[in-house]
Each structure stands twice: as structure tokens, then as C-alpha cells.
Design a protein around this motif. Structure first.
Motif, PDB file in Angstrom:
ATOM      1  N   GLY A  78       0.796  -1.224   0.000  1.00 12.46           N
ATOM      2  CA  GLY A  78       0.000   0.000   0.000  1.00 12.46           C
ATOM      3  C   GLY A  78       0.822   1.264   0.000  1.00 12.46           C
ATOM      4  N   GLY A  79       0.108   2.387  -0.158  1.00 10.23           N
ATOM      5  CA  GLY A  79       0.761   3.681  -0.239  1.00 10.23           C
ATOM      6  C   GLY A  79       1.452   4.107   1.044  1.00 10.23           C
ATOM      7  N   LEU A  80       0.901   3.733   2.199  1.00 14.96           N
ATOM      8  CA  LEU A  80       1.535   4.109   3.468  1.00 14.96           C
ATOM      9  C   LEU A  80       2.863   3.380   3.652  1.00 14.96           C
ATOM     10  CD1 LEU A  80      -1.475   4.298   5.962  1.00 14.96           C
ATOM     11  CD2 LEU A  80      -0.095   6.180   5.065  1.00 14.96           C
ATOM     12  N   GLU A  81       2.865   2.072   3.362  1.00 17.81           N
ATOM     13  CA  GLU A  81       4.116   1.312   3.462  1.00 17.81           C
ATOM     14  C   GLU A  81       5.165   1.897   2.516  1.00 17.81           C
ATOM     15  OE1 GLU A  81       0.804  -1.594   4.526  1.00 17.81           O
ATOM     16  OE2 GLU A  81       1.139   0.046   3.114  1.00 17.81           O
ATOM     17  N   PRO A 106      -4.148  -4.879 -12.647  1.00 18.94           N
ATOM     18  CA  PRO A 106      -4.303  -3.421 -12.722  1.00 18.94           C
ATOM     19  C   PRO A 106      -4.275  -2.805 -11.324  1.00 18.94           C
ATOM     20  CG  PRO A 106      -6.425  -4.484 -13.007  1.00 18.94           C
ATOM     21  CD  PRO A 106      -5.401  -5.597 -12.959  1.00 18.94           C
ATOM     22  N   GLY A 107      -4.056  -1.499 -11.279  1.00 18.54           N
ATOM     23  CA  GLY A 107      -4.020  -0.793 -10.003  1.00 18.54           C
ATOM     24  C   GLY A 107      -2.628  -0.263  -9.703  1.00 18.54           C
ATOM     25  N   PHE A 108      -2.469   0.279  -8.497  1.00 18.94           N
ATOM     26  CA  PHE A 108      -1.181   0.807  -8.080  1.00 18.94           C
ATOM     27  C   PHE A 108      -0.280  -0.325  -7.569  1.00 18.94           C
ATOM     28  CE2 PHE A 108      -3.630   4.729  -7.961  1.00 18.94           C
ATOM     29  CZ  PHE A 108      -2.718   5.646  -8.460  1.00 18.94           C
ATOM     30  N   HIS A 109       1.013  -0.254  -7.939  1.00 14.95           N
ATOM     31  CA  HIS A 109       2.016  -1.202  -7.466  1.00 14.95           C
ATOM     32  C   HIS A 109       3.155  -0.395  -6.851  1.00 14.95           C
ATOM     33  CE1 HIS A 109       0.476  -4.866  -9.678  1.00 14.95           C
ATOM     34  NE2 HIS A 109      -0.219  -3.882 -10.238  1.00 14.95           N
ATOM     35  N   TYR A 110       3.650  -0.887  -5.712  1.00 14.08           N
ATOM     36  CA  TYR A 110       4.654  -0.136  -4.941  1.00 14.08           C
ATOM     37  C   TYR A 110       5.897  -0.996  -4.726  1.00 14.08           C
ATOM     38  CZ  TYR A 110       0.433   2.539  -3.788  1.00 14.08           C
ATOM     39  OH  TYR A 110      -0.729   3.271  -3.861  1.00 14.08           O
ATOM     40  N   GLN A 116      16.953   0.416   4.434  1.00 13.30           N
ATOM     41  CA  GLN A 116      16.148   1.514   4.952  1.00 13.30           C
ATOM     42  C   GLN A 116      16.734   2.883   4.618  1.00 13.30           C
ATOM     43  OE1 GLN A 116      13.326   0.716   6.503  1.00 13.30           O
ATOM     44  NE2 GLN A 116      12.607   2.699   7.223  1.00 13.30           N
ATOM     45  N   GLU A 117      18.036   3.010   4.761  1.00 14.75           N
ATOM     46  CA  GLU A 117      18.681   4.300   4.519  1.00 14.75           C
ATOM     47  C   GLU A 117      18.487   4.736   3.063  1.00 14.75           C
ATOM     48  OE1 GLU A 117      23.142   6.355   4.727  1.00 14.75           O
ATOM     49  OE2 GLU A 117      22.805   4.329   5.495  1.00 14.75           O
ATOM     50  N   GLN A 118      18.649   3.794   2.127  1.00 14.63           N
ATOM     51  CA  GLN A 118      18.514   4.145   0.723  1.00 14.63           C
ATOM     52  C   GLN A 118      17.061   4.372   0.337  1.00 14.63           C
ATOM     53  OE1 GLN A 118      22.537   2.060  -1.039  1.00 14.63           O
ATOM     54  NE2 GLN A 118      20.661   2.024  -2.194  1.00 14.63           N
ATOM     55  N   CYS A 119      16.155   3.649   0.975  1.00 13.28           N
ATOM     56  CA  CYS A 119      14.729   3.876   0.711  1.00 13.28           C
ATOM     57  C   CYS A 119      14.333   5.292   1.116  1.00 13.28           C
ATOM     58  CB  CYS A 119      13.887   2.852   1.466  1.00 13.28           C
ATOM     59  SG  CYS A 119      12.102   3.017   1.171  1.00 13.28           S
ATOM     60  N   VAL A 120      14.774   5.728   2.281  1.00 17.30           N
ATOM     61  CA  VAL A 120      14.468   7.081   2.758  1.00 17.30           C
ATOM     62  C   VAL A 120      15.049   8.129   1.815  1.00 17.30           C
ATOM     63  CG1 VAL A 120      14.903   8.734   4.627  1.00 17.30           C
ATOM     64  CG2 VAL A 120      14.217   6.389   5.159  1.00 17.30           C
ATOM     65  N   LEU A 121      16.186   7.814   1.202  1.00 15.17           N
ATOM     66  CA  LEU A 121      16.820   8.749   0.268  1.00 15.17           C
ATOM     67  C   LEU A 121      16.109   8.810  -1.085  1.00 15.17           C
ATOM     68  CD1 LEU A 121      20.603   8.075   0.978  1.00 15.17           C
ATOM     69  CD2 LEU A 121      19.297  10.123   1.559  1.00 15.17           C
ATOM     70  N   GLY A 122      15.138   7.912  -1.310  1.00 19.21           N
ATOM     71  CA  GLY A 122      14.349   8.007  -2.542  1.00 19.21           C
ATOM     72  C   GLY A 122      14.348   6.784  -3.423  1.00 19.21           C
ATOM     73  N   GLN A 123      14.893   5.668  -2.946  1.00 16.18           N
ATOM     74  CA  GLN A 123      14.932   4.466  -3.772  1.00 16.18           C
ATOM     75  C   GLN A 123      13.616   3.703  -3.624  1.00 16.18           C
ATOM     76  OE1 GLN A 123      18.451   2.095  -3.366  1.00 16.18           O
ATOM     77  NE2 GLN A 123      17.676   0.454  -4.647  1.00 16.18           N
ATOM     78  N   LYS A 124      12.611   4.190  -4.319  1.00 16.81           N
ATOM     79  CA  LYS A 124      11.297   3.545  -4.298  1.00 16.81           C
ATOM     80  C   LYS A 124      10.533   3.971  -5.550  1.00 16.81           C
ATOM     81  CE  LYS A 124       9.814   7.041  -0.900  1.00 16.81           C
ATOM     82  NZ  LYS A 124       9.176   7.218   0.424  1.00 16.81           N
ATOM     83  N   LEU A 125       9.630   3.109  -5.977  1.00 18.53           N
ATOM     84  CA  LEU A 125       8.925   3.317  -7.244  1.00 18.53           C
ATOM     85  C   LEU A 125       7.447   2.983  -7.076  1.00 18.53           C
ATOM     86  CD1 LEU A 125       8.824   3.719 -10.378  1.00 18.53           C
ATOM     87  CD2 LEU A 125       9.377   1.282 -10.566  1.00 18.53           C
TER      88      LEU A 125
END
Length: 218
Positions: A78-81, A106-110, A116-125
Motif C-alpha cells: 500500500g501507499g503508506l508502506e 491493474p491498479g497501483f504497485h509499490y 532503509q537508509e537508501q529507501c528514505v533517500l528516494g529508492q522507491k517506485l
């Protein structure tokens, strides 16, 4: 009751028109991040997904390339995760360094990294996947069953498709009767707007775009 009926009539007409107009697209393969690959880069993946008006369809594939010693690809539900890099309830986790993920629903995929450190820096799609509906080819009608040519309606007339008061499009449709074979024309600035076809009354009433039937943005 009459207002709600007309709203549903308009939604049904949209669904019928777009079902006919939606073509079946060949599956595409996207390398996530292109030359940047899958790494910690602030906002690079948001920009990548928006670049060239990418449209992801069921059957398309995402290719993630990265150093598997420090990274992986973790799908979250989900979007919160996604927003908070929450790894408490992950869906599949991939860690080969060259993962090919086919988008089957179909739908949103996350997608995030469990680093964790790299995710916080923006490594997410985040990607929105739409379902293509092939147009059935009906048999030629017999002369006695040929239907008259459908009407064509420009949504909103001279005002087009943009934000007005909440009752504007309901009033526009009040005196109209939509039939199978009619067409709707949406004209708008595609830099800021689009047209979502949704599957039901509840999604329409709550402006819920999470499971669209089709997305149009020309």
C-alpha cells in the motif's frame, strides 16, 4: 433519484465508449531508472515514471538492475508502506540483481528497497497499471438490424473537461439520453488532466482511482 440515475447513465456511456475505443497494446519492457538503474536517487524514479508520459499496462515488465550485495526489490502492499519505507508486511522480495517483474494486475504497485537508509533517500517506485480491453469484432448485421449512426457529444460543450462547480457535468448531461454506439469527446490540457474510466458507482462517488479500467490522456 433522477440526478443519480443520470450520473450512472453518463458513467455507463463512458464505459461503453471507452471499451470500444480501447485497443489491445503489445507488452513492453521497461528498465527501471534507465542508465541510473535501481539505486538511491532522490525523486529519480518519480521523474522516470512520468517521463515521456509512460503508461504501464497489464503484461508489461519492469527490469530492476542493482548491486544485490546491498540492495533488493521489495514489493509492498500500500501507499503508506511505500511512503514510510515500512517493511513490516512485505509482498514478494527479489534479490538477484537483475529482476524481471511482470505486471499481472491493474491498479497501483509499490516497490522499495529493504535498505532503509537508501529507501528514505528516494529508492522507491510507484506505478499505476491499467488493463487493456480488446475490442470484440461483431459479425456483420443483417440489413433489418443495422442500427442508426450514434450521436457524438463533446463533454462540457464549449467549456471542455476541466474543474467547475461540482454539479456542472451533471447539469450538462441532464437533458441528454445516451445510447449504445454514442461517443464522448473529452478535450482538455493533458499536462494537468486526463480521463479515468472506473468500474463502479462507489468508485465514481468517492473519486477512487485505485483500480481503473482504462486511463486516457491524449
Amino acid at each position: 433519484m433522477a440526478t443519480r440515475t443520470r450520473i450512472l447513465s453518463l458513467v455507463f456511456a463512458m464505459m461503453m465508449s471507452f471499451t470500444v475505443l480501447s485497443g489491445y497494446c503489445s507488452a513492453k519492457i521497461y528498465k527501471v531508472g534507465d542508465s541510473e538503474r535501481w539505486t538511491a536517487e532522490d525523486d529519480v524514479y518519480y521523474a522516470w515514471a512520468e517521463r515521456d508520459y509512460k503508461e504501464f499496462h497489464v503484461g508489461d515488465s519492469l527490469v530492476f538492475e542493482y548491486d544485490h550485495n546491498i540492495n533488493d526489490v521489495t514489493q509492498v502492499s500500500g501507499g503508506l508502506e511505500y511512503e514510510f519505507c515500512d517493511l513490516s508486511s512485505p509482498r514478494p522480495v527479489y534479490n538477484t540483481g537483475h529482476d524481471i517483474l511482470t505486471l499481472t494486475e491493474p491498479g497501483f504497485h509499490y516497490f522499495i528497497t529493504s535498505n532503509q537508509e537508501q529507501c528514505v533517500l528516494g529508492q522507491k517506485l510507484e506505478v499505476l497499471v491499467v488493463q487493456d480491453l480488446p475490442s470484440p469484432v461483431p459479425p456483420p448485421p443483417t440489413p433489418s438490424k443495422i442500427l442508426p449512426v450514434g450521436e457524438t457529444y463533446k463533454v462540457g460543450d464549449s467549456e471542455g473537461w476541466k474543474v467547475y462547480d461540482s454539479d456542472f457535468y451533471n447539469k450538462w448531461s441532464e437533458e441528454k439520453q445516451f445510447h449504445v454506439g454514442d461517443s464522448l469527446i473529452f478535450e482538455y490540457a493533458n499536462e494537468v488532466n486526463d480521463v479515468y474510466e472506473i468500474s463502479g458507482d462507489l468508485e465514481f462517488m468517492t473519486c477512487d482511482p485505485t483500480s481503473p479500467v482504462a486511463v486516457h490522456k491524449t
